[in-house]
Motif scaffolding. Structure first.
Motif, PDB file in Angstrom:
ATOM      1  N   PRO A 350       3.833  44.493  14.497  1.00  0.00           N
ATOM      2  CA  PRO A 350       3.383  43.132  14.839  1.00  0.00           C
ATOM      3  C   PRO A 350       4.360  42.033  14.425  1.00  0.00           C
ATOM      4  N   LYS A 351       5.214  42.298  13.431  1.00  0.00           N
ATOM      5  CA  LYS A 351       6.145  41.251  12.986  1.00  0.00           C
ATOM      6  C   LYS A 351       7.438  41.251  13.796  1.00  0.00           C
ATOM      7  N   GLN A 352       7.600  42.269  14.628  1.00  0.00           N
ATOM      8  CA  GLN A 352       8.862  42.371  15.370  1.00  0.00           C
ATOM      9  C   GLN A 352       8.685  42.344  16.885  1.00  0.00           C
ATOM     10  N   VAL A 353       7.478  42.653  17.340  1.00  0.00           N
ATOM     11  CA  VAL A 353       7.283  42.827  18.785  1.00  0.00           C
ATOM     12  C   VAL A 353       6.232  41.865  19.317  1.00  0.00           C
ATOM     13  N   ALA A 354       6.543  41.216  20.441  1.00  0.00           N
ATOM     14  CA  ALA A 354       5.539  40.404  21.138  1.00  0.00           C
ATOM     15  C   ALA A 354       5.543  40.809  22.606  1.00  0.00           C
ATOM     16  N   VAL A 355       4.349  40.952  23.158  1.00  0.00           N
ATOM     17  CA  VAL A 355       4.233  41.457  24.526  1.00  0.00           C
ATOM     18  C   VAL A 355       3.374  40.510  25.354  1.00  0.00           C
ATOM     19  N   TYR A 356       3.840  40.149  26.524  1.00  0.00           N
ATOM     20  CA  TYR A 356       3.073  39.332  27.470  1.00  0.00           C
ATOM     21  C   TYR A 356       2.793  40.171  28.701  1.00  0.00           C
ATOM     22  N   LEU A 357       1.546  40.507  28.892  1.00  0.00           N
ATOM     23  CA  LEU A 357       1.215  41.307  30.068  1.00  0.00           C
ATOM     24  C   LEU A 357       0.711  40.381  31.162  1.00  0.00           C
ATOM     25  N   GLY A 358       1.232  40.558  32.344  1.00  0.00           N
ATOM     26  CA  GLY A 358       0.880  39.664  33.446  1.00  0.00           C
ATOM     27  C   GLY A 358       2.127  38.995  33.970  1.00  0.00           C
ATOM     28  N   PHE A 359       1.992  38.306  35.092  1.00  0.00           N
ATOM     29  CA  PHE A 359       3.147  37.629  35.672  1.00  0.00           C
ATOM     30  C   PHE A 359       3.222  36.245  35.061  1.00  0.00           C
ATOM     31  N   ASP A 360       4.255  35.983  34.292  1.00  0.00           N
ATOM     32  CA  ASP A 360       4.336  34.750  33.530  1.00  0.00           C
ATOM     33  C   ASP A 360       5.710  34.105  33.734  1.00  0.00           C
ATOM     34  N   ARG A 361       5.731  33.160  34.685  1.00  0.00           N
ATOM     35  CA  ARG A 361       7.015  32.558  35.066  1.00  0.00           C
ATOM     36  C   ARG A 361       7.636  31.792  33.894  1.00  0.00           C
ATOM     37  N   GLU A 362       6.802  31.046  33.177  1.00  0.00           N
ATOM     38  CA  GLU A 362       7.334  30.256  32.062  1.00  0.00           C
ATOM     39  C   GLU A 362       7.970  31.141  31.002  1.00  0.00           C
ATOM     40  N   MET A 363       7.241  32.193  30.625  1.00  0.00           N
ATOM     41  CA  MET A 363       7.789  33.084  29.604  1.00  0.00           C
ATOM     42  C   MET A 363       9.036  33.791  30.122  1.00  0.00           C
ATOM     43  N   SER A 364       9.077  34.086  31.426  1.00  0.00           N
ATOM     44  CA  SER A 364      10.264  34.778  31.945  1.00  0.00           C
ATOM     45  C   SER A 364      11.500  33.888  31.777  1.00  0.00           C
ATOM     46  N   HIS A 365      11.351  32.583  31.981  1.00  0.00           N
ATOM     47  CA  HIS A 365      12.493  31.675  31.771  1.00  0.00           C
ATOM     48  C   HIS A 365      12.840  31.575  30.283  1.00  0.00           C
ATOM     49  N   LEU A 366      11.798  31.482  29.458  1.00  0.00           N
ATOM     50  CA  LEU A 366      12.037  31.312  28.026  1.00  0.00           C
ATOM     51  C   LEU A 366      12.700  32.562  27.420  1.00  0.00           C
ATOM     52  N   VAL A 367      12.314  33.740  27.911  1.00  0.00           N
ATOM     53  CA  VAL A 367      12.947  34.974  27.426  1.00  0.00           C
ATOM     54  C   VAL A 367      14.409  35.016  27.872  1.00  0.00           C
ATOM     55  N   GLU A 368      14.665  34.677  29.143  1.00  0.00           N
ATOM     56  CA  GLU A 368      16.056  34.679  29.618  1.00  0.00           C
ATOM     57  C   GLU A 368      16.922  33.754  28.770  1.00  0.00           C
ATOM     58  N   ALA A 369      16.345  32.618  28.357  1.00  0.00           N
ATOM     59  CA  ALA A 369      17.129  31.634  27.608  1.00  0.00           C
ATOM     60  C   ALA A 369      17.182  31.955  26.117  1.00  0.00           C
ATOM     61  N   GLY A 370      16.048  32.403  25.562  1.00  0.00           N
ATOM     62  CA  GLY A 370      15.937  32.508  24.107  1.00  0.00           C
ATOM     63  C   GLY A 370      16.389  33.845  23.538  1.00  0.00           C
ATOM     64  N   ALA A 371      16.435  34.877  24.342  1.00  0.00           N
ATOM     65  CA  ALA A 371      16.840  36.185  23.823  1.00  0.00           C
ATOM     66  C   ALA A 371      18.352  36.239  23.632  1.00  0.00           C
ATOM     67  N   ASP A 372      18.798  37.130  22.776  1.00  0.00           N
ATOM     68  CA  ASP A 372      20.237  37.347  22.620  1.00  0.00           C
ATOM     69  C   ASP A 372      20.716  38.416  23.594  1.00  0.00           C
ATOM     70  N   PHE A 373      19.861  39.416  23.812  1.00  0.00           N
ATOM     71  CA  PHE A 373      20.207  40.528  24.709  1.00  0.00           C
ATOM     72  C   PHE A 373      19.052  40.757  25.671  1.00  0.00           C
ATOM     73  N   PHE A 374      19.371  41.217  26.862  1.00  0.00           N
ATOM     74  CA  PHE A 374      18.335  41.487  27.861  1.00  0.00           C
ATOM     75  C   PHE A 374      18.438  42.954  28.273  1.00  0.00           C
ATOM     76  N   LEU A 375      17.336  43.686  28.163  1.00  0.00           N
ATOM     77  CA  LEU A 375      17.368  45.131  28.420  1.00  0.00           C
ATOM     78  C   LEU A 375      16.937  45.474  29.845  1.00  0.00           C
ATOM     79  N   MET A 376      17.706  46.285  30.524  1.00  0.00           N
ATOM     80  CA  MET A 376      17.368  46.739  31.873  1.00  0.00           C
ATOM     81  C   MET A 376      17.767  48.205  32.042  1.00  0.00           C
ATOM     82  N   PRO A 377      16.930  49.112  31.522  1.00  0.00           N
ATOM     83  CA  PRO A 377      17.306  50.535  31.555  1.00  0.00           C
ATOM     84  C   PRO A 377      16.841  51.239  32.831  1.00  0.00           C
ATOM     85  N   SER A 378      17.067  50.641  33.988  1.00  0.00           N
ATOM     86  CA  SER A 378      16.498  51.141  35.248  1.00  0.00           C
ATOM     87  C   SER A 378      16.950  52.558  35.597  1.00  0.00           C
TER      88      SER A 378
END
Ligand code: ADP
Length: 476
Positions: A350-378
């Motif tokens: 709980p102190k390291q992980v936060a999860v947003y389930l659902g389609f969340d445009r605002e959070m998607s922008h904030l994650v793109e901006a606020g994260a240091d790394f973005f994971l895409m293990p497709s």
């Protein structure tokens, strides 16, 4: 030139995925280059009527068991760019969902998209719009390629050159052969070599690929991969046979919506000239996510929770990765098993992980901006958009070396991101380890960020590639 562009979804009117974005943005970019373009799409129930005007024309498409029809409505986007909507209450207007609902795919999708395919050609005729190029997209429009050769021989439309863009080869529109009679398709078309047949079924995408003059897909690497048995979804043989007609053209991104220097969703804006706003975004992200502030690196994810996206691999490695002092913020919607997995991960860390389930445009922008790394293990990725958003936002993407990810992210010491090859926990963990080393070296990290932010992923670049393909087809 004149282009008739047919697509089953067009943003901002309707959208379930990348196809909708492309059908919104590519025609606009082609129009900006001086071409005249009409996009034809269904008028689903939730397309806002206020924006649409009547063209004064309507359609009548004959099926063996009755006729279907309806008015053609229009929305003018710019001087040379118009979207035509085919209205039909039974096929489109009364449905919730574009292709299916909670009970699954609609049982009459073959009829609905045969109607779109033939109706689009008919609409062009009615409006006396004689295209040089007919640009089809995905299986929903495959039958238009067949109709162009077999139903419209007497029409000036038959002189148009046709192109099919494959946005995701996994979706093919495959139906039992009984639909031949239902759609009134002549049985001489039911052949595997040059017809619509595919392992004793009717396959709309295969039909399109067979009948068009050129095939494109949304990245050069994916264009190569779909010719292999691993990613060819049983169409690799056909695609190899037509490889001289197949090219990969990367999608662009909406450079206005995804611009860190002007993004209204962010608490602070920033650019390659001044990155300081990015730290403000990171603090805001952690605050919103309810995670402790600090210097630990933040790994972000925004994704459909689907098999394709490698969420299972992520869930497998995260308990190990979280042994280091890192944070993880995920935004996703989709399959229940992955939602459950993410929920469990959050409960355990709980102190390291936060999860947003659902389609969340605002959070998607904030994650793109606020994260240091973005994971895409497709597992596979025809083009992918999020890695391009990440690059633009100075967030270093960690991607599996597949499809469009290879064509947009550069690895190595002086790259823009981190690539890993094997779809395997050890390979992803090794990539995350490299990320931690990069994070520990701020000078080098800034180099990665700045190089990524300088890349041009605008639609203009892609539209010019399509333009030159169209031009070469017209010269043949
Ligand atoms: P795909 O089209 O295969 O889903 P892409 O990376 O090409 O993958 O595009 C996904 C798009 O959908 C991106 O714009 C991404 O930000 C957005 N997206 C996906 N899931 C979510 C979500 N849960 N909330 C907000 N945006 C999302």
């Amino acid at each position: 030139m004149k282009i008739l562009f047919i697509a089953s979804e067009v943003a901002p009117f309707s959208k379930t995925g990348g196809l909708g974005d492309v059908a919104g943005a590519l025609p606009a970019a082609l129009a900006a280059l001086g071409h005249e373009i009409k996009v034809v799409t269904p008028r689903y129930g939730d397309v806002k009527t206020g924006e649409l005007v009547s063209t004064g024309h309507s359609l009548h498409v004959r099926f063996p068991f009755g006729e279907e029809g309806g008015p053609i409505l229009a929305a003018r986007i710019s001087e040379r760019h118009e979207v035509l909507f085919l209205e039909n209450e039974h096929f489109f207007g009364s449905r919730r969902g574009l292709y299916g609902d909670t009970f699954g795919e609609f049982g009459d999708n073959h009829r609905r998209f045969a109607y779109l395919s033939v109706g689009a050609l008919q609409a062009a005729q009615r409006l006396q719009f004689i295209p040089d190029i007919v640009h089809l997209n995905d299986w929903q429009t495959g039958l238009a390629a067949v109709a162009l050769r077999r139903g419209f021989q007497a029409s000036p439309l038959s002189r148009a050159r046709s192109v099919m863009t494959i946005h995701n080869l996994a979706y093919q529109g495959q139906f039992g052969k009984d639909i031949m009679g239902d759609l009134g398709l002549p049985w001489d078309l039911f052949t595997s070599h040059d017809g619509v047949e595919f392992y004793d079924t009717v396959n709309f995408l295969k039909s399109g690929i067979t009948f068009v003059d050129a095939i494109t897909t949304v990245s050069p690497t994916y264009a190569r991969e779909i010719q292999t048995p691993e990613l060819g979804n049983n169409l690799d043989g056909l695609l190899r046979a037509r490889h001289g007609r197949l090219t990969g053209i990367l999608n662009g991104i909406d450079a206005q919506e995804w611009n860190p220097a002007g993004d209204p969703i962010l608490p602070a804006r920033y650019s390659a000239e001044d990155l300081s706003g990015k730290a403000v975004c990171k603090r805001e992200l952690l605050k919103r996510a309810g995670l402790p502030e600090g210097d630990a690196p933040v790994f972000g994810v925004v994704t459909r929770l689907a098999y394709q996206k490698g969420v299972d691999l992520l869930l497998e490695v995260m308990p190990t990765a979280l042994q280091a002092d890192v944070r993880f913020v995920a935004v996703g919607s989709g399959e229940g098993r992955y939602e459950d997995g993410l929920r469990a991960l959050q409960a355990r860390f709980p102190k390291q992980v936060a999860v947003y389930l659902g389609f969340d445009r605002e959070m998607s922008h904030l994650v793109e901006a606020g994260a240091d790394f973005f994971l895409m293990p497709s597992r596979y990725e025809p083009c992918g958009l999020n890695q391009m958003y990440s690059l633009r936002y100075g967030t270093v993407p960690i991607v599996r070396a597949t499809g469009g990810l290879v064509d947009t992210v550069t690895g190595g010491m002086d790259g823009t991101g981190i690539l890993f090859e094997a779809f395997h926990p050890a390979a992803l963990l090794a990539a995350m380890r490299r990320a931690l080393a990069l994070y520990a070296d701020p000078g080098r990290l800034e180099g990665f960020r700045l190089r990524g932010m300088q890349r041009d992923f605008s639609w203009t670049v892609s539209a010019r590639r399509y333009e030159s393909l169209f031009t070469s087809l017209l010269k043949e």
